[in-house]
Write a protein that holds these residues in place. Structure first.
Motif, mmCIF file in Angstrom:
data_model
loop_
_atom_site.group_PDB
_atom_site.id
_atom_site.type_symbol
_atom_site.label_atom_id
_atom_site.label_comp_id
_atom_site.label_asym_id
_atom_site.label_seq_id
_atom_site.Cartn_x
_atom_site.Cartn_y
_atom_site.Cartn_z
ATOM 1 N N ASN A 1 15.333 19.136 -6.124
ATOM 2 C CA ASN A 1 16.285 18.746 -5.511
ATOM 3 C C ASN A 1 16.917 20.595 -4.967
ATOM 4 O O ASN A 1 18.375 20.635 -4.377
ATOM 5 C CB ASN A 1 17.399 18.333 -6.851
ATOM 6 C CG ASN A 1 17.470 16.723 -6.733
ATOM 7 O OD1 ASN A 1 16.490 16.223 -6.227
ATOM 8 N ND2 ASN A 1 18.045 16.493 -7.565
ATOM 9 N N SER A 2 16.734 21.040 -4.829
ATOM 10 C CA SER A 2 16.908 22.855 -4.138
ATOM 11 C C SER A 2 16.633 22.024 -2.940
ATOM 12 O O SER A 2 17.502 23.111 -2.261
ATOM 13 C CB SER A 2 16.270 23.509 -4.886
ATOM 14 O OG SER A 2 14.405 23.316 -4.259
ATOM 15 N N ASN A 3 15.613 21.534 -2.290
ATOM 16 C CA ASN A 3 16.175 21.259 -0.682
ATOM 17 C C ASN A 3 15.177 22.711 -0.244
ATOM 18 O O ASN A 3 15.042 22.804 0.926
ATOM 19 C CB ASN A 3 17.234 21.147 0.145
ATOM 20 C CG ASN A 3 17.815 19.807 -0.636
ATOM 21 O OD1 ASN A 3 17.100 19.039 -0.739
ATOM 22 N ND2 ASN A 3 19.122 19.162 -0.695
ATOM 23 N N TYR B 1 11.694 23.318 -0.275
ATOM 24 C CA TYR B 1 10.116 23.061 0.360
ATOM 25 C C TYR B 1 10.777 21.381 1.566
ATOM 26 O O TYR B 1 11.484 20.821 0.899
ATOM 27 C CB TYR B 1 9.443 22.418 -0.875
ATOM 28 C CG TYR B 1 9.390 23.785 -1.849
ATOM 29 C CD1 TYR B 1 8.762 24.822 -1.205
ATOM 30 C CD2 TYR B 1 9.875 23.910 -2.446
ATOM 31 C CE1 TYR B 1 8.104 26.049 -2.216
ATOM 32 C CE2 TYR B 1 9.425 25.116 -3.329
ATOM 33 C CZ TYR B 1 9.134 26.023 -2.988
ATOM 34 O OH TYR B 1 8.762 27.706 -4.217
ATOM 35 N N ASP B 2 9.912 21.840 2.599
ATOM 36 C CA ASP B 2 9.889 20.203 3.368
ATOM 37 C C ASP B 2 9.018 19.457 2.742
ATOM 38 O O ASP B 2 9.213 18.585 3.055
ATOM 39 C CB ASP B 2 9.616 21.082 4.383
ATOM 40 C CG ASP B 2 10.455 22.460 5.179
ATOM 41 O OD1 ASP B 2 11.883 21.997 5.427
ATOM 42 O OD2 ASP B 2 9.863 24.123 5.014
ATOM 43 N N ASN C 1 7.370 17.862 -0.493
ATOM 44 C CA ASN C 1 6.975 17.756 -1.569
ATOM 45 C C ASN C 1 6.394 16.999 -2.116
ATOM 46 O O ASN C 1 5.923 15.441 -1.998
ATOM 47 C CB ASN C 1 8.366 17.744 -1.966
ATOM 48 C CG ASN C 1 9.661 18.299 -1.934
ATOM 49 O OD1 ASN C 1 9.388 19.020 -2.185
ATOM 50 N ND2 ASN C 1 10.173 17.433 -1.071
ATOM 51 N N SER D 1 6.538 24.589 7.544
ATOM 52 C CA SER D 1 6.793 24.025 6.544
ATOM 53 C C SER D 1 6.444 24.781 5.436
ATOM 54 O O SER D 1 5.805 24.912 4.770
ATOM 55 C CB SER D 1 6.886 22.923 6.948
ATOM 56 O OG SER D 1 6.665 22.089 8.159
ATOM 57 N N ASP E 1 11.754 11.439 -0.705
ATOM 58 C CA ASP E 1 10.993 12.572 0.405
ATOM 59 C C ASP E 1 10.252 12.840 -0.729
ATOM 60 O O ASP E 1 9.381 13.656 -0.317
ATOM 61 C CB ASP E 1 12.213 13.086 -0.255
ATOM 62 C CG ASP E 1 11.748 14.223 1.724
ATOM 63 O OD1 ASP E 1 11.844 13.478 2.179
ATOM 64 O OD2 ASP E 1 11.929 15.350 1.321
#
Length: 295
Positions: free
Chosen positions: A203-205, A207-208, A210, A237, A263
């Motif tokens: 949820n940290s956003n 990493y492009d 996962n 990325s 995602d």
């Protein structure tokens, strides 16, 4: 507390000959050692994981808390010990029972682990230094850089910080090396980050891309194009590859933590495997090898 500030790995774009910054991270659970019976087994397993991470130039290792037995402190301690240059270990790590077997592990032999104890003024000498004293009045830090004399860094850092520096003069005030901060252009090791949950990481956003490794995931061939397209659209990325524990797979963890899978890229890296189970350290080494051959 000793802190090390590591940089992202520099990767060259073959089309433009420009360097780009990219993080390649892995995430492992705090109970990844639950199938180990002794400190020797645990130490050896973390040694293999550290070597695998270094072989494939992993820049961050996340250790996320997971239900069950937890060795998060031991895992982090061993990983940090192994990535620290040998000449700094005695000053950073006090004698501990948990580290009594760490010296038997094969060294990582990454570029930051220089064994040269003499400075050659004809070469560019880049190494990690430990701040042992800071003079507020002069705004200078004294660093142990593993040589026959200390180095001076004209920068405000805290005692205990580990920074990457370059020697720019071997005679400062007659008894010091003069240093400056630098960013190495080759692989310099990994950082270790403890997380309260897997959800906290995803949820940290940050990493492009996962990647979730699971026997319930799609085949690698069916997802490799998707990953290639994502990297093609964004060459720098940041990528994370997540691994589960010996007794609880990632699908169970995702469900328990109520993590949105929309995602995530779920991959089965070992379809039609020839063994009943694949050990965690084997999955990390083989999984990174497969991904490395494509990306």
């Amino acid at each position: 507390m000793h802190k090390k500030l590591l940089t992202s790995i520099l990767i060259i774009n073959l089309r433009t000959n420009e360097f780009i910054m990219r993080e390649l991270a892995i995430a492992i659970p705090s109970n990844i050692l639950e199938d180990c019976q002794s400190l020797s087994d645990k130490t050896n397993k973390i040694g293999i994981i550290a070597r695998a991470a270094s072989i494939f130039k992993v820049t961050k290792i996340h250790v996320y808390k997971n239900k069950g037995s937890s060795d998060i402190d031991l895992i982090s301690l061993l990983l940090k010990y192994l990535v620290t240059p040998q000449y700094l270990r005695k000053n950073i790590f006090p004698l501990k029972q948990e580290l009594k077997l760490a010296g038997t592990l094969p060294p990582l032999r990454i570029p930051s682990h220089t064994v040269n104890r003499k400075h050659n003024r004809n070469t560019v000498d880049i190494r990690d230094g430990l701040c042992i004293k800071f003079d507020k009045k002069l705004n200078m830090a004294i660093l142990d850089i593993g040589l026959n004399k200390y180095g001076i860094l004209k920068s405000r850092i805290s005692v205990g910080d580990v920074v990457t520096v370059k020697i720019i003069s071997d005679s400062f005030k007659g008894k010091y090396f003069l240093l400056e901060k630098t960013i190495p252009n080759n692989y310099w090791g990994y950082d270790v980050i403890n997380n309260n949950s897997l959800k906290e990481i995803l949820n940290s956003n940050f990493y492009d891309i996962n990647i979730i490794t699971s026997k319930f995931g799609n085949s690698f061939h069916s997802t490799s194009t998707l990953i290639s397209d994502k990297i093609g659209n964004n060459p720098d990325s940041n990528i994370i590859v997540v691994f589960g524990s010996p007794k609880s797979g990632l699908m169970t963890i995702l469900s328990r933590e109520k993590i949105d899978k929309s995602d995530l890229i779920l991959i089965n890296l070992f379809p039609d495997q020839g063994v009943e189970t694949i050990r965690s350290e084997e999955a990390i080494l083989a999984g990174l090898s497969i991904l490395n051959s494509y990306f």
